[in-house]
Design a protein around this motif. Sequence first.
Motif, mmCIF file in Angstrom:
data_model
loop_
_atom_site.group_PDB
_atom_site.id
_atom_site.type_symbol
_atom_site.label_atom_id
_atom_site.label_comp_id
_atom_site.label_asym_id
_atom_site.label_seq_id
_atom_site.Cartn_x
_atom_site.Cartn_y
_atom_site.Cartn_z
ATOM 1 N N GLU A 19 0.848 -1.199 0.000
ATOM 2 C CA GLU A 19 0.000 0.000 0.000
ATOM 3 C C GLU A 19 0.872 1.234 0.000
ATOM 4 N N PHE A 20 0.565 2.170 -0.899
ATOM 5 C CA PHE A 20 1.286 3.445 -0.964
ATOM 6 C C PHE A 20 0.292 4.541 -1.324
ATOM 7 N N ILE A 21 0.128 5.509 -0.420
ATOM 8 C CA ILE A 21 -0.776 6.652 -0.580
ATOM 9 C C ILE A 21 -2.166 6.193 -1.003
ATOM 10 N N GLY A 22 -2.692 5.176 -0.322
ATOM 11 C CA GLY A 22 -4.057 4.729 -0.555
ATOM 12 C C GLY A 22 -4.242 3.795 -1.734
ATOM 13 N N GLU A 23 -3.174 3.482 -2.484
ATOM 14 C CA GLU A 23 -3.272 2.551 -3.604
ATOM 15 C C GLU A 23 -2.669 1.212 -3.200
ATOM 16 N N TRP A 24 -3.350 0.127 -3.589
ATOM 17 C CA TRP A 24 -2.954 -1.218 -3.182
ATOM 18 C C TRP A 24 -2.492 -2.028 -4.391
ATOM 19 N N TYR A 25 -1.464 -2.855 -4.164
ATOM 20 C CA TYR A 25 -0.904 -3.705 -5.214
ATOM 21 C C TYR A 25 -0.760 -5.117 -4.664
ATOM 22 N N ARG A 26 -1.437 -6.085 -5.302
ATOM 23 C CA ARG A 26 -1.306 -7.478 -4.876
ATOM 24 C C ARG A 26 0.001 -8.049 -5.394
ATOM 25 N N LEU A 27 0.734 -8.756 -4.538
ATOM 26 C CA LEU A 27 2.002 -9.358 -4.922
ATOM 27 C C LEU A 27 1.771 -10.754 -5.499
ATOM 28 N N ASP A 28 2.468 -11.041 -6.588
ATOM 29 C CA ASP A 28 2.375 -12.329 -7.270
ATOM 30 C C ASP A 28 3.574 -13.175 -6.854
ATOM 31 N N PRO A 29 3.350 -14.329 -6.195
ATOM 32 C CA PRO A 29 4.488 -15.156 -5.746
ATOM 33 C C PRO A 29 5.373 -15.653 -6.882
ATOM 34 N N SER A 30 4.894 -15.595 -8.118
ATOM 35 C CA SER A 30 5.658 -16.156 -9.233
ATOM 36 C C SER A 30 6.639 -15.166 -9.851
ATOM 37 N N LYS A 31 6.583 -13.888 -9.453
ATOM 38 C CA LYS A 31 7.501 -12.912 -10.049
ATOM 39 C C LYS A 31 7.802 -11.788 -9.066
ATOM 40 N N PRO A 32 8.964 -11.145 -9.217
ATOM 41 C CA PRO A 32 9.330 -10.041 -8.315
ATOM 42 C C PRO A 32 8.430 -8.823 -8.539
ATOM 43 N N PHE A 33 8.255 -8.063 -7.467
ATOM 44 C CA PHE A 33 7.537 -6.786 -7.526
ATOM 45 C C PHE A 33 8.557 -5.705 -7.203
ATOM 46 N N GLU A 34 8.787 -4.788 -8.160
ATOM 47 C CA GLU A 34 9.841 -3.797 -7.996
ATOM 48 C C GLU A 34 9.281 -2.410 -7.703
ATOM 49 N N GLU A 38 10.939 3.963 -12.066
ATOM 50 C CA GLU A 38 10.318 3.340 -13.232
ATOM 51 C C GLU A 38 10.178 1.859 -12.934
ATOM 52 N N ALA A 39 9.154 1.485 -12.162
ATOM 53 C CA ALA A 39 9.020 0.119 -11.680
ATOM 54 C C ALA A 39 7.547 -0.266 -11.576
ATOM 55 N N ASP A 40 7.280 -1.457 -11.018
ATOM 56 C CA ASP A 40 5.890 -1.883 -10.833
ATOM 57 C C ASP A 40 5.137 -0.881 -9.972
ATOM 58 N N LEU A 41 5.781 -0.445 -8.898
ATOM 59 C CA LEU A 41 5.273 0.679 -8.103
ATOM 60 C C LEU A 41 6.128 1.886 -8.444
ATOM 61 N N ASP A 42 5.577 2.759 -9.271
ATOM 62 C CA ASP A 42 6.277 3.953 -9.732
ATOM 63 C C ASP A 42 6.102 5.027 -8.660
ATOM 64 N N ILE A 43 7.062 5.096 -7.725
ATOM 65 C CA ILE A 43 6.944 5.942 -6.540
ATOM 66 C C ILE A 43 6.852 7.420 -6.896
ATOM 67 N N ARG A 51 15.801 3.914 -10.615
ATOM 68 C CA ARG A 51 14.713 3.374 -11.437
ATOM 69 C C ARG A 51 14.172 2.088 -10.827
ATOM 70 N N ARG A 52 15.061 1.239 -10.361
ATOM 71 C CA ARG A 52 14.695 0.025 -9.625
ATOM 72 C C ARG A 52 15.442 0.080 -8.303
ATOM 73 N N PHE A 53 14.717 0.278 -7.215
ATOM 74 C CA PHE A 53 15.349 0.470 -5.912
ATOM 75 C C PHE A 53 15.149 -0.737 -5.000
ATOM 76 N N LEU A 54 13.900 -1.141 -4.795
ATOM 77 C CA LEU A 54 13.578 -2.268 -3.923
ATOM 78 C C LEU A 54 12.820 -3.333 -4.706
ATOM 79 N N SER A 55 13.008 -4.580 -4.298
ATOM 80 C CA SER A 55 12.327 -5.696 -4.949
ATOM 81 C C SER A 55 11.740 -6.608 -3.881
ATOM 82 N N ILE A 56 10.497 -7.040 -4.075
ATOM 83 C CA ILE A 56 9.836 -7.980 -3.168
ATOM 84 C C ILE A 56 9.605 -9.275 -3.941
#
Length: 244
Positions: A19-34, A38-43, A51-56
């Motif tokens: 969750e970031f500023i009220g927006e939610w993103y479901r994580l997929d166990p089959s692939k990284p979430f960055e 310039e990433a899956d969560l574009d902060i 561009r790519r800082f953290l990965s889950i």
Amino acid sequence: MSEPITQEEARPGSSASVEFIGEWYRLDPSKPFEIGREADLDIDDNQYLHRRFLSIQFVDGLWWLSNVGSRLSASVSDPSGTMQAWLAPGARLPIVFALTTIVFTAGPTSYEFTIHTDAPAFVDSAPQRSPSGETTVGAVTFTLSQRQLILALAEPMLKREGTATSEIPSSANAANRLGWALSRFNRKLDNVCDKLSRAGVDGLRGGAGALATNRRARLVEYAVLSRLVTKDDLPLLDQSADED
């Protein structure tokens, strides 16, 4: 970039979400979430942010948070703030709490987001406050003026609601907020950082030429996540303190 979902969509049937500023993103166990510029969560479109800082990523039955950047670090905490880690470039750690808070600073701007999982929460243990106005965290005791310094730097982060962004004040602006000379502010900042460094807090001690912005940002991240200072403490900024 991933599309945000609603909070209701994030929870049922999923083991982890961000969750970031009220927006939610479901994580997929089959692939990284960055997470980054310039990433899956574009902060944020912040030139200081990787561009790519953290990965889950889900590995061996656990969610892991990795720092895939080269310069920035992040502070990671459980809900109570009693368990906290500093995630340097190249490091990774398992996400074991039901709610994990991540705070980091890029340039003058700090960011906060949360990871929600099905893992159990830990027992809360808040800092001990004494009637004299001193605050004790473990074996470290802070005077009123030292707490005021921390509050002057943490004020923007403490005033924000939920996960969001905020600016870290410069030393000159924080000193002005307190009505102190800059020399007094810097001396007390050295004292506070030395106390916490001796207690085992990483990222606060540097030699000549160390980036002051990074030290201030790390102090704010630690103080807010560990509940060393809270929004309820902000009135102390206007309280008179002895010269110490």
